[in-house]
Design an enzyme around this catalytic site. Sequence first.
Site, PDB file in Angstrom:
ATOM      1  CG  ASP A  97      -3.890  -1.943  -4.260  1.00 14.28           C
ATOM      2  OD1 ASP A  97      -3.413  -2.828  -4.989  1.00 14.28           O
ATOM      3  OD2 ASP A  97      -3.187  -1.225  -3.543  1.00 14.28           O
ATOM      4  CG  ASP A 283      -7.189   0.222   2.665  1.00 10.75           C
ATOM      5  OD1 ASP A 283      -8.044   0.838   1.996  1.00 10.75           O
ATOM      6  OD2 ASP A 283      -5.966   0.361   2.477  1.00 10.75           O
ATOM      7  CB  CYS A 331      -2.327  -3.897  26.701  1.00  4.49           C
ATOM      8  SG  CYS A 331      -2.013  -2.436  25.657  1.00  4.49           S
TER       9      CYS A 331
END
Lengths: 383, 383
Positions: A97, A283, A331
């Site tokens: 950025d 983002d 998971c």
Amino acid sequence: MSISFDVQRTAEGGGRRAALTLPHGVVETPVFMPVGTAASVKAVEQGVLEKIGPENRGAQIILANTYHLYLRPGHELIARAGGVHRFMSWERPMLTDSGGFQVFSLSSLRKVTQDGVEFRSHLDGSKHFFSPEHSMDVQIALGADIAMVFDECVEHPATYERTRDSMGLTHAWAQRSKDHFELHKHRVPWHEALGGATQSLFGIVQGGMYVDLRKESADRLVEMDFPGYAIGGLAVGEPREVTREMIARTLEWLPKDKPRYVMGVGYPDEIEEYAKMGVDMMDCVLPTRAGRHGLVFARDADGVVVRMNIKRKEYAEDPGPIDASCGCMVCARYSRAYLRHLFVSGEPLGLTLNSVHNLHFYLATMERVRADIAGTARSHSTL
Amino acid sequence: MSISFDVQRTAEGGGRRAALTLPHGVVETPVFMPVGTAASVKAVEQGVLEKIGPENRGAQIILANTYHLYLRPGHELIARAGGVHRFMSWERPMLTDSGGFQVFSLSSLRKVTQDGVEFRSHLDGSKHFFSPEHSMDVQIALGADIAMVFDECVEHPATYERTRDSMGLTHAWAQRSKDHFELHKHRVPWHEALGGATQSLFGIVQGGMYVDLRKESADRLVEMDFPGYAIGGLAVGEPREVTREMIARTLEWLPKDKPRYVMGVGYPDEIEEYAKMGVDMMDCVLPTRAGRHGLVFARDADGVVVRMNIKRKEYAEDPGPIDASCGCMVCARYSRAYLRHLFVSGEPLGLTLNSVHNLHFYLATMERVRADIAGTARSHSTL
């Protein structure tokens, strides 16, 4: 090649599937970009980041933050190290950025003039000056594949006049950013190593929550002819339907053959919604920040996103994973009970595992949207 | 099979190479055991822990801490989850200490009687009572492969009388630990799943820094006939040559056909020295704790251990790895400059990478000692 954007298919709702080719690789869009503020996606190792998401393909592109890296360790140090890719050992595409947002949100003192912004570092109070030209120099030194123009992000709510004035400043700064960037873009650390390729500079549409200003801003930036456009100044506190409307309207005025990026959004259902409207890039710090606060995402049997606070007592003896339909490494291996224990005990591994799951969840969500647009729709499984 | 110890070769200096077979797998000794206090080797994911060390073989056995797991999340909860292996998803061998050390070092208030110790939790001030019987119940519920007798670790310095009295208490508690363990060991969560195997209970030699007490303690424990023996009460502030002497003398009085374990040591050169003297097992929080404080280990050209403080300014632009001869994933990918940046910026990834390197360094050190003893000596490379 510095950049190319190849739209392969556009769905009825406006969502499109494309290939964004950058000096460090090809990005399949729509894409979610994890945020690595200080050249580290917080608590997640680069080797893990290369493997999360469906079929272990990993994150395709990540963000780093110009303001933070400018202050520490310094853009010149990073340039001497060969650029931010080499510095952090991430060989896939990256984006920085402009630093503008943090100059406004983090600095303890700032003075905005036509020329730029004088501010005090949030780290040590030292004084700095950021102008469009300086932001370009810093971003060229960092050497991400995509750089962003230096802009002022207006607060919310802001009056029409305040928003219009700020937008005018942003347009002037966009032109100065572009002019300076074009003159100096060959200085990017990998210019010669990558066959003369350069970074690409994206413009940022502002205009607050005023449709006519948004149109004026989009038109003005399209005139300047950037290789991609961000829709900035959203997710700053406005209601979600306003965000949605601003995105929908602005998309109409932006060229269809260039990537369109909404900065700083959002929840999993938002990124899915915006991608289906035709946003190509997004983002957000949410998956990692939420993870560090013990908030993890899952889907219920109908595919609706559920937010779970992993520290809740009800998970203390829960042997199941965060999301039984999720294909992530967390998971596959760890129970809610163990994740709760790690979080409650302040174990750093908890931050890592929650962040990895959430990032996988976001990447899997976008993978599904891409498959939907490509006409090979899959189930609501998080893959 | 609950335990077997097969000494394959003994070197001149006393060091021996052996295979320690436990219900969850075979451990090649001498071995260094990473510490996972709260069922997590701090900041290191289990999948990473399975792959660090030479040839990606990973840690062979890790430790968890009875006191910490008793207080949070509770041993009964872990027993209901199937034991600590399943709770944390670590299927290789594990060991739990008896909780005694933390009862003494961490509790805000404690009252020692012949029966046991009443103490206040360091977490919330709640009152608890640990006796040898209770420590056994907790450790059986946790279900590590090796459990330790409940002991009192005398402070340093301590008078002869104080040390002798404490040792007497420890011997009485060792017998009570053994008696209770033998009666209840079939309650370990995986007893049936692993064909009737049980944990093994190790005795702990005390006696402070007094050679005659050490001998008395070793003799008394050998009489009680444990399947393995720890040398406890060392690395509590005494000079290193005293530690060494206490270990050397105590090793003489312990049976050669059973594993000998020195608790809570040490620096890389110490673990190497003790392993070569005939110590089979060691554990220490040092590699991970030092890593979290930015201290990483390397070897110079002569193979001598060097301690590097990664936050030092001199590493700010150092493109090299921590240790050019190291084969770990951190040295393969990340520069000192990046590691320094992560540490100085407070990025959690820094803790992880420093810890992974240090653990690899320890495991590689022990791998080299094992190779030396086996007669296939390698260079001083950290592998």
